[in-house]
Scaffold this motif. Structure first.
Motif, short mmCIF file in Angstrom:
data_model
loop_
_atom_site.label_atom_id
_atom_site.label_comp_id
_atom_site.label_asym_id
_atom_site.label_seq_id
_atom_site.Cartn_x
_atom_site.Cartn_y
_atom_site.Cartn_z
N VAL A 78 0.86 -1.18 0.00
CA VAL A 78 0.00 0.00 0.00
C VAL A 78 0.90 1.23 0.00
CG1 VAL A 78 -1.78 1.30 1.24
CG2 VAL A 78 -1.79 -1.23 1.30
N VAL A 79 0.62 2.18 -0.90
CA VAL A 79 1.36 3.44 -0.94
C VAL A 79 0.35 4.58 -0.82
CG1 VAL A 79 2.78 4.98 -2.34
CG2 VAL A 79 3.26 2.54 -2.32
N ILE A 80 0.67 5.51 0.07
CA ILE A 80 -0.16 6.68 0.28
C ILE A 80 0.65 7.92 -0.11
CG2 ILE A 80 -1.47 8.04 1.95
CD1 ILE A 80 -1.60 5.42 3.67
N PHE A 81 0.09 8.72 -1.01
CA PHE A 81 0.71 9.98 -1.42
C PHE A 81 -0.14 11.11 -0.84
CE2 PHE A 81 1.83 7.07 -4.95
CZ PHE A 81 3.21 7.21 -4.95
N ASP A 82 0.28 11.68 0.28
CA ASP A 82 -0.45 12.77 0.90
C ASP A 82 0.13 14.10 0.41
OD1 ASP A 82 -2.23 14.11 2.53
OD2 ASP A 82 -1.03 13.86 4.35
N ASN A 83 -0.72 15.09 0.24
CA ASN A 83 -0.30 16.39 -0.30
C ASN A 83 0.46 16.21 -1.61
OD1 ASN A 83 -1.31 18.12 1.83
ND2 ASN A 83 0.28 17.20 3.10
N ALA A 84 -0.05 15.35 -2.45
CA ALA A 84 0.65 14.93 -3.67
C ALA A 84 0.80 16.03 -4.70
CB ALA A 84 -0.06 13.72 -4.29
N ASP A 85 0.03 17.10 -4.59
CA ASP A 85 0.19 18.22 -5.53
C ASP A 85 1.63 18.72 -5.56
OD1 ASP A 85 -2.75 19.28 -6.23
OD2 ASP A 85 -2.71 18.66 -4.14
N LEU A 86 2.33 18.56 -4.46
CA LEU A 86 3.67 19.12 -4.31
C LEU A 86 4.77 18.30 -4.99
CD1 LEU A 86 3.39 20.07 -0.53
CD2 LEU A 86 3.11 21.57 -2.53
N TYR A 87 4.54 17.02 -5.25
CA TYR A 87 5.65 16.18 -5.71
C TYR A 87 5.28 15.03 -6.65
CZ TYR A 87 3.74 13.20 -2.10
OH TYR A 87 2.88 12.46 -1.35
N LEU A 88 4.03 14.63 -6.71
CA LEU A 88 3.67 13.45 -7.50
C LEU A 88 3.69 13.76 -8.99
CD1 LEU A 88 2.80 10.48 -7.34
CD2 LEU A 88 0.42 11.27 -7.30
N THR A 89 4.39 12.93 -9.75
CA THR A 89 4.44 13.07 -11.20
C THR A 89 3.67 11.92 -11.84
OG1 THR A 89 6.44 11.73 -11.44
CG2 THR A 89 6.74 14.13 -11.07
N GLN A 90 3.37 12.06 -13.11
CA GLN A 90 2.67 11.00 -13.82
C GLN A 90 3.49 9.71 -13.83
OE1 GLN A 90 -0.60 11.50 -15.23
NE2 GLN A 90 -0.48 9.28 -15.04
N ASN A 91 4.81 9.82 -14.00
CA ASN A 91 5.67 8.64 -14.02
C ASN A 91 5.62 7.87 -12.70
OD1 ASN A 91 6.58 8.97 -16.64
ND2 ASN A 91 8.33 10.21 -16.03
N VAL A 92 5.68 8.59 -11.59
CA VAL A 92 5.63 7.93 -10.28
C VAL A 92 4.26 7.32 -10.04
CG1 VAL A 92 5.81 8.29 -7.78
CG2 VAL A 92 7.46 9.38 -9.32
N LEU A 93 3.20 8.04 -10.39
CA LEU A 93 1.85 7.50 -10.23
C LEU A 93 1.67 6.23 -11.05
CD1 LEU A 93 -1.08 7.69 -9.22
CD2 LEU A 93 -1.57 9.14 -11.21
N ASP A 94 2.06 6.26 -12.32
CA ASP A 94 1.93 5.09 -13.19
C ASP A 94 2.73 3.91 -12.63
OD1 ASP A 94 0.32 6.58 -14.87
OD2 ASP A 94 1.90 6.94 -16.36
N TYR A 95 3.92 4.16 -12.15
CA TYR A 95 4.74 3.11 -11.57
C TYR A 95 4.05 2.49 -10.36
CZ TYR A 95 8.55 0.52 -9.53
OH TYR A 95 9.31 -0.50 -8.99
N ALA A 96 3.56 3.34 -9.47
CA ALA A 96 2.90 2.84 -8.26
C ALA A 96 1.66 2.02 -8.60
CB ALA A 96 2.54 4.00 -7.34
N VAL A 97 0.85 2.50 -9.51
CA VAL A 97 -0.38 1.79 -9.89
C VAL A 97 -0.04 0.42 -10.49
CG1 VAL A 97 -2.33 1.82 -11.52
CG2 VAL A 97 -1.79 3.85 -10.15
N SER A 98 1.05 0.33 -11.22
CA SER A 98 1.45 -0.93 -11.86
C SER A 98 2.11 -1.92 -10.90
CB SER A 98 2.40 -0.65 -13.02
OG SER A 98 1.76 0.09 -14.02
N ASN A 99 2.64 -1.43 -9.79
CA ASN A 99 3.47 -2.29 -8.94
C ASN A 99 3.01 -2.44 -7.49
OD1 ASN A 99 5.96 -2.98 -10.68
ND2 ASN A 99 5.62 -0.81 -11.03
N VAL A 100 1.96 -1.77 -7.11
CA VAL A 100 1.49 -1.77 -5.73
C VAL A 100 0.03 -2.21 -5.70
CG1 VAL A 100 1.10 -0.28 -3.73
CG2 VAL A 100 3.12 0.07 -5.13
N ASP A 101 -0.37 -2.93 -4.65
CA ASP A 101 -1.76 -3.41 -4.56
C ASP A 101 -2.76 -2.27 -4.45
OD1 ASP A 101 -0.76 -5.96 -4.65
OD2 ASP A 101 -1.14 -6.42 -2.55
N ILE A 102 -2.51 -1.32 -3.55
CA ILE A 102 -3.43 -0.20 -3.34
C ILE A 102 -2.64 1.10 -3.34
CG2 ILE A 102 -5.06 0.91 -1.76
CD1 ILE A 102 -5.86 -1.87 -0.80
#
Length: 138
Positions: A78-102
């Motif tokens: 499980v990965v939680i990205f809190d206050n993600a506006d500050l740092y989350l990129t499309q590449n990191v989001l796509d990676y997490a969705v492909s490799n993490v359960d939730i």
């Protein structure tokens, strides 16, 4: 693989009732709704009580490059990205969705990223009770 989490717990005198039914969960809303507090409690509950590896990113993740964020996600269920506006990129989001359960994301301007297959959730915090449910989307 984790896909549904129904969690009832009490932390610091607050009753938590979380019903998470999806693999990509998005929270939006105002500051002070209880999201960050809930994420900290959820991480502790999953890691300690359930033995599930949960990673919580917050604004301090701004100091890390994309590659480091992806490396940290590798071992999590499980990965939680809190206050993600500050740092989350499309590449990191796509990676997490492909490799993490939730994957749980909290951001105000979520339309800046492409969220495929997400569900919106809300936090209702009142009277020492915090309830999380899927939002009714029109």
């Amino acid at each position: 693989m984790i896909s549904i989490m129904n969690i009832n717990m009490k932390v610091s005198g607050i009753d938590f009732d979380l019903n998470l039914e999806d693999n990509l969960i998005l929270f939006t809303g105002l500051s002070g709704d209880g999201k960050s507090f809930m994420f900290k409690c959820l991480k502790e509950y999953l890691n300690i009580t359930m033995g599930t590896n949960c990673i919580l990113f917050n604004s301090s993740a701004m100091q890390y490059p994309e590659s480091a964020l992806k490396d940290i996600c590798k071992c999590a269920k499980v990965v939680i990205f809190d206050n993600a506006d500050l740092y989350l990129t499309q590449n990191v989001l796509d990676y997490a969705v492909s490799n993490v359960d939730i994957v749980i994301v909290s951001m105000k301007l979520y339309f800046t990223l492409n969220f495929n297959g997400f569900s919106m959730y809300t936090v209702d915090y009142k009277d020492k009770s915090l309830c999380v449910r899927k939002a009714n989307m029109i």
